[in-house]
Write an enzyme that holds these catalytic residues in place. Structure first.
Site, mmCIF file in Angstrom:
data_model
loop_
_atom_site.group_PDB
_atom_site.id
_atom_site.type_symbol
_atom_site.label_atom_id
_atom_site.label_comp_id
_atom_site.label_asym_id
_atom_site.label_seq_id
_atom_site.Cartn_x
_atom_site.Cartn_y
_atom_site.Cartn_z
ATOM 1 N N LYS A 1 3.180 11.568 -10.848
ATOM 2 C CA LYS A 1 2.292 10.697 -11.624
ATOM 3 C C LYS A 1 3.075 9.444 -11.977
ATOM 4 C CE LYS A 1 -0.906 13.597 -14.226
ATOM 5 N NZ LYS A 1 -1.303 13.913 -15.609
ATOM 6 N N ARG B 1 -3.152 21.860 -13.886
ATOM 7 C CA ARG B 1 -2.119 20.900 -14.266
ATOM 8 C C ARG B 1 -2.313 20.368 -15.680
ATOM 9 N NH1 ARG B 1 0.757 16.034 -10.735
ATOM 10 N NH2 ARG B 1 1.982 15.286 -12.484
ATOM 11 N N ASN C 1 -0.230 19.047 -20.480
ATOM 12 C CA ASN C 1 -0.540 18.097 -21.545
ATOM 13 C C ASN C 1 -0.500 18.729 -22.933
ATOM 14 O OD1 ASN C 1 -0.932 15.903 -19.822
ATOM 15 N ND2 ASN C 1 -2.989 16.634 -19.310
ATOM 16 N N HIS D 1 8.358 9.163 -27.154
ATOM 17 C CA HIS D 1 7.321 9.993 -26.549
ATOM 18 C C HIS D 1 7.496 11.471 -26.943
ATOM 19 C CE1 HIS D 1 4.382 11.363 -23.685
ATOM 20 N NE2 HIS D 1 5.274 12.182 -23.156
ATOM 21 N N HIS E 1 -0.241 11.294 -27.672
ATOM 22 C CA HIS E 1 -0.524 9.959 -27.139
ATOM 23 C C HIS E 1 -1.244 9.106 -28.175
ATOM 24 C CE1 HIS E 1 -0.303 10.938 -22.530
ATOM 25 N NE2 HIS E 1 0.876 10.725 -23.069
ATOM 26 N N GLU F 1 10.030 17.900 -24.246
ATOM 27 C CA GLU F 1 9.297 18.261 -23.020
ATOM 28 C C GLU F 1 9.884 19.544 -22.412
ATOM 29 O OE1 GLU F 1 6.538 16.700 -21.998
ATOM 30 O OE2 GLU F 1 6.722 14.533 -22.286
ATOM 31 N N LYS G 1 7.520 22.996 -14.208
ATOM 32 C CA LYS G 1 6.593 21.900 -13.921
ATOM 33 C C LYS G 1 6.247 21.877 -12.426
ATOM 34 C CE LYS G 1 5.142 17.260 -14.437
ATOM 35 N NZ LYS G 1 5.290 15.952 -15.038
ATOM 36 N N HIS H 1 -0.153 16.547 -25.984
ATOM 37 C CA HIS H 1 -0.276 15.149 -25.573
ATOM 38 C C HIS H 1 -1.550 14.466 -26.052
ATOM 39 C CE1 HIS H 1 3.244 16.036 -23.260
ATOM 40 N NE2 HIS H 1 3.293 14.832 -22.742
ATOM 41 N N GLU I 1 -4.374 17.359 -10.687
ATOM 42 C CA GLU I 1 -4.916 17.684 -12.012
ATOM 43 C C GLU I 1 -6.419 17.905 -11.995
ATOM 44 O OE1 GLU I 1 -3.023 15.761 -15.324
ATOM 45 O OE2 GLU I 1 -4.676 16.269 -16.656
ATOM 46 N N ARG J 1 0.817 -1.242 0.000
ATOM 47 C CA ARG J 1 0.000 0.000 0.000
ATOM 48 C C ARG J 1 0.842 1.280 0.000
ATOM 49 N NH1 ARG J 1 -2.679 -3.368 3.358
ATOM 50 N NH2 ARG J 1 -4.531 -4.257 2.394
HETATM 51 N N1 LIG Z 1 5.028 10.536 -15.011
HETATM 52 C C1 LIG Z 1 5.018 11.610 -15.757
HETATM 53 O O1 LIG Z 1 4.625 12.696 -15.327
HETATM 54 C C2 LIG Z 1 5.535 11.518 -17.146
HETATM 55 C C3 LIG Z 1 5.814 12.680 -17.864
HETATM 56 C C4 LIG Z 1 6.382 12.558 -19.131
HETATM 57 C C5 LIG Z 1 6.634 11.302 -19.653
HETATM 58 N N2 LIG Z 1 6.341 10.192 -18.932
HETATM 59 C C6 LIG Z 1 6.631 8.860 -19.465
HETATM 60 O O2 LIG Z 1 8.022 8.752 -19.691
HETATM 61 C C7 LIG Z 1 8.252 7.768 -20.681
HETATM 62 C C8 LIG Z 1 9.291 8.246 -21.643
HETATM 63 O O3 LIG Z 1 10.467 8.529 -20.941
HETATM 64 P P1 LIG Z 1 11.922 8.421 -21.603
HETATM 65 O O4 LIG Z 1 11.944 9.107 -22.892
HETATM 66 O O5 LIG Z 1 12.883 8.806 -20.560
HETATM 67 O O6 LIG Z 1 11.957 6.888 -22.001
HETATM 68 P P2 LIG Z 1 12.804 5.631 -21.551
HETATM 69 O O7 LIG Z 1 12.781 5.463 -20.094
HETATM 70 O O8 LIG Z 1 12.317 4.491 -22.377
HETATM 71 O O9 LIG Z 1 14.288 5.990 -22.004
HETATM 72 C C9 LIG Z 1 14.563 6.139 -23.366
HETATM 73 C C10 LIG Z 1 15.651 5.160 -23.831
HETATM 74 O O10 LIG Z 1 16.916 5.589 -23.367
HETATM 75 C C11 LIG Z 1 17.578 4.544 -22.671
HETATM 76 N N3 LIG Z 1 18.377 5.210 -21.666
HETATM 77 C C12 LIG Z 1 17.900 5.846 -20.566
HETATM 78 N N4 LIG Z 1 18.909 6.483 -19.953
HETATM 79 C C13 LIG Z 1 20.028 6.230 -20.652
HETATM 80 C C14 LIG Z 1 21.375 6.622 -20.516
HETATM 81 N N5 LIG Z 1 21.741 7.478 -19.565
HETATM 82 N N6 LIG Z 1 22.276 6.166 -21.397
HETATM 83 C C15 LIG Z 1 21.868 5.355 -22.423
HETATM 84 N N7 LIG Z 1 20.616 4.978 -22.629
HETATM 85 C C16 LIG Z 1 19.702 5.412 -21.748
HETATM 86 C C17 LIG Z 1 16.464 3.689 -22.174
HETATM 87 O O11 LIG Z 1 16.908 2.393 -21.919
HETATM 88 C C18 LIG Z 1 15.496 3.740 -23.329
HETATM 89 O O12 LIG Z 1 15.914 2.850 -24.342
HETATM 90 C C19 LIG Z 1 6.917 7.492 -21.327
HETATM 91 O O13 LIG Z 1 6.457 6.244 -20.879
HETATM 92 C C20 LIG Z 1 6.024 8.615 -20.808
HETATM 93 O O14 LIG Z 1 4.678 8.219 -20.705
HETATM 94 C C21 LIG Z 1 5.814 10.284 -17.704
HETATM 95 ZN ZN LIG Z 2 4.997 13.874 -21.966
#
Ligand SMILES: NC(=O)c1ccc[n+]([C@@H]2O[C@H](COP(=O)([O-])OP(=O)(O)OC[C@H]3O[C@@H](n4cnc5c(N)ncnc54)[C@H](O)[C@@H]3O)[C@@H](O)[C@H]2O)c1
Ligand SMILES: [Zn+2]
Length: 368
Positions: free
Chosen positions: A144, A242, A246, A266, A253, A186, A228, A249, A238, A123
């Site tokens: 989130k 907030r 988006n 993304h 998405h 972003e 942010k 997005h 949100e 939990r």
């Molecule tokens: N929670 C939130 O508020 C929020 C906001 C924006 C995005 N997101 C989510 O984030 C995700 C996208 O994040 P991302 O772009 O970081 O993707 P990711 O975590 O998949 O990383 C991108 C790629 O880079 C590689 N990688 C990461 N760090 C590395 C490093 N230092 N050296 C070499 N390779 C590395 C990873 O293995 C992956 O292949 C999506 O799922 C999106 O929905 C969430």
């Molecule tokens: Zn995003």
């Protein structure tokens, strides 16, 4: 080193941003009351692990912590209920208890997955983010956390704030160029919604940012995080404000879902979405320069502003209707009023949205 505070009352936490922070992790953990008596679980992926996992395990061991690690496959497909179950298995086998902490070492995928595991294991236990992508400056702020359902992204999730975020810029040096640009999408988004000067700064410093210049990164990430953090601290769950985060997005998405998670990163999908929102803005009567400037900013960061011609408008419209932002049957879009300011607009005629998506196809019209 810069510190950005996310101000959320008793759930407030700091984001430390700078080079060489990981080597002091033991001290940061102790300062934040991370217990030495309960095991920690590191969640990372198989691209990040070869670079940083052994180092992190060694630093934590030296500081007196017991750790277990779970390495998931890199990529969006790991944000699933089945991978979440594997993470939970590692946590149970590793005897994590209520005082344990989950550490997300990686990008947004690992952050969302590990964060959701932390939110739900027994939990809810503590959570620390060690972001290793530029995009994670966004995902690590605001709490989130989620996994995807095959029908829609981020459908199964929670709000769960971390204890702290340790952003060691040295870890970004191994990021592939496409991930660099995706993360910068972003960053410029944060400028586009709240700070036009920052969005222009991103364009002017695009070459330094793309080359991972530490000074430019530290400044840009800190400003992106603080925009942010400011929005989230005014509306943590949100209810209204907030939603401006988006921008791009709703369409983005849908593009990710229709193309199949993984074809577009993304940040690339939301860059196309931001170009779409700027088109909509102009169609709704805002100044035409909004579209031209948005596109020039995105292109300076080597981001796409059109989508592949094989993606169908019908499929994208359907995917948007599954989106959480499609509330009570109304299309909800974040629409720029100028560079640096946006409005939440409900009830945009469906036909206008369809035409905008048609224009986003490669080879489509370059002007609104
Ligand atoms: N929670 C939130 O508020 C929020 C906001 C924006 C995005 N997101 C989510 O984030 C995700 C996208 O994040 P991302 O772009 O970081 O993707 P990711 O975590 O998949 O990383 C991108 C790629 O880079 C590689 N990688 C990461 N760090 C590395 C490093 N230092 N050296 C070499 N390779 C590395 C990873 O293995 C992956 O292949 C999506 O799922 C999106 O929905 C969430
Ligand atoms: Zn995003």
């Amino acid at each position: 080193m810069r510190t950005v505070n996310v101000d959320l009352g008793e759930r407030s936490y700091p984001i430390y941003i700078g080079s060489g922070l990981l080597s002091h992790i033991g001290q940061y953990f102790k300062d934040h009351g991370i217990s030495l008596n309960s095991p920690l679980m590191i969640v990372t992926d198989d691209h990040v692990a070869p670079h940083y996992l052994t180092l992190l395990e060694k630093l934590l061991l030296e500081a007196g912590y017991d750790t277990v690690s779970k390495v998931v496959k890199a990529g969006e497909t790991s944000k699933s209920l089945s991978v979440l179950e594997e993470v939970m298995t590692t946590a149970i086998e590793g005897k994590l208890d209520r005082n344990s902490t989950v550490i997300a070492l990686g990008g947004g995928v690992v952050g969302d997955l590990a964060g959701f595991a932390a939110a739900t294991y027994m939990r809810g236990i503590k959570f620390v983010q060690i972001p290793t992508t530029i995009l994670a400056h966004d995902s690590s702020v605001g709490g989130k956390v989620a996994v995807n359902h095959p029908l829609a992204k981020n459908m199964i999730g929670a709000f769960h704030q971390p204890e702290m975020v340790l952003y060691d810029l040295d870890t970004l040096q191994t990021l592939p160029p496409r991930d660099v640009a995706s993360g910068l999408s972003e960053m410029v988004k944060h400028g586009l919604i709240r700070d036009g000067d920052f969005a222009r700064w991103c364009r002017e410093h695009a070459s330094e940012l793309l080359a991972l210049d530490p000074e430019a990164l530290e400044y840009g990430l800190a400003l992106g995080c603080s925009i942010k953090a400011d929005v989230v601290s005014r509306d943590e769950r949100e209810n209204d404000l907030r939603a401006i985060l988006n921008l791009g997005h709703t369409i983005g998405h849908a593009i990710e879902a229709v193309a199949g998670y993984g074809e577009y990163m993304h940040g690339e999908a939301i860059a196309i979405g931001m170009a779409g929102s700027a088109r909509l803005a102009v169609r709704l009567g805002r100044d035409a320069s909004i579209y031209d400037e948005t596109v020039s900013m995105l292109q300076s960061l080597r981001l796409p502003v059109t989508m592949s011609s094989h993606l169908s408008t019908d499929d994208i419209m359907d995917a948007m209707k599954h989106d959480k932002k499609f509330r009570e049957g109304h299309m909800l879009f974040i629409i720029p009023d100028s560079i640096g300011s946006v409005s939440i607009v409900k009830d945009i005629p469906e036909q206008l949205v369809r035409e905008t998506i048609d224009q986003l196809r490669e080879g489509g019209e370059t002007h609104v």
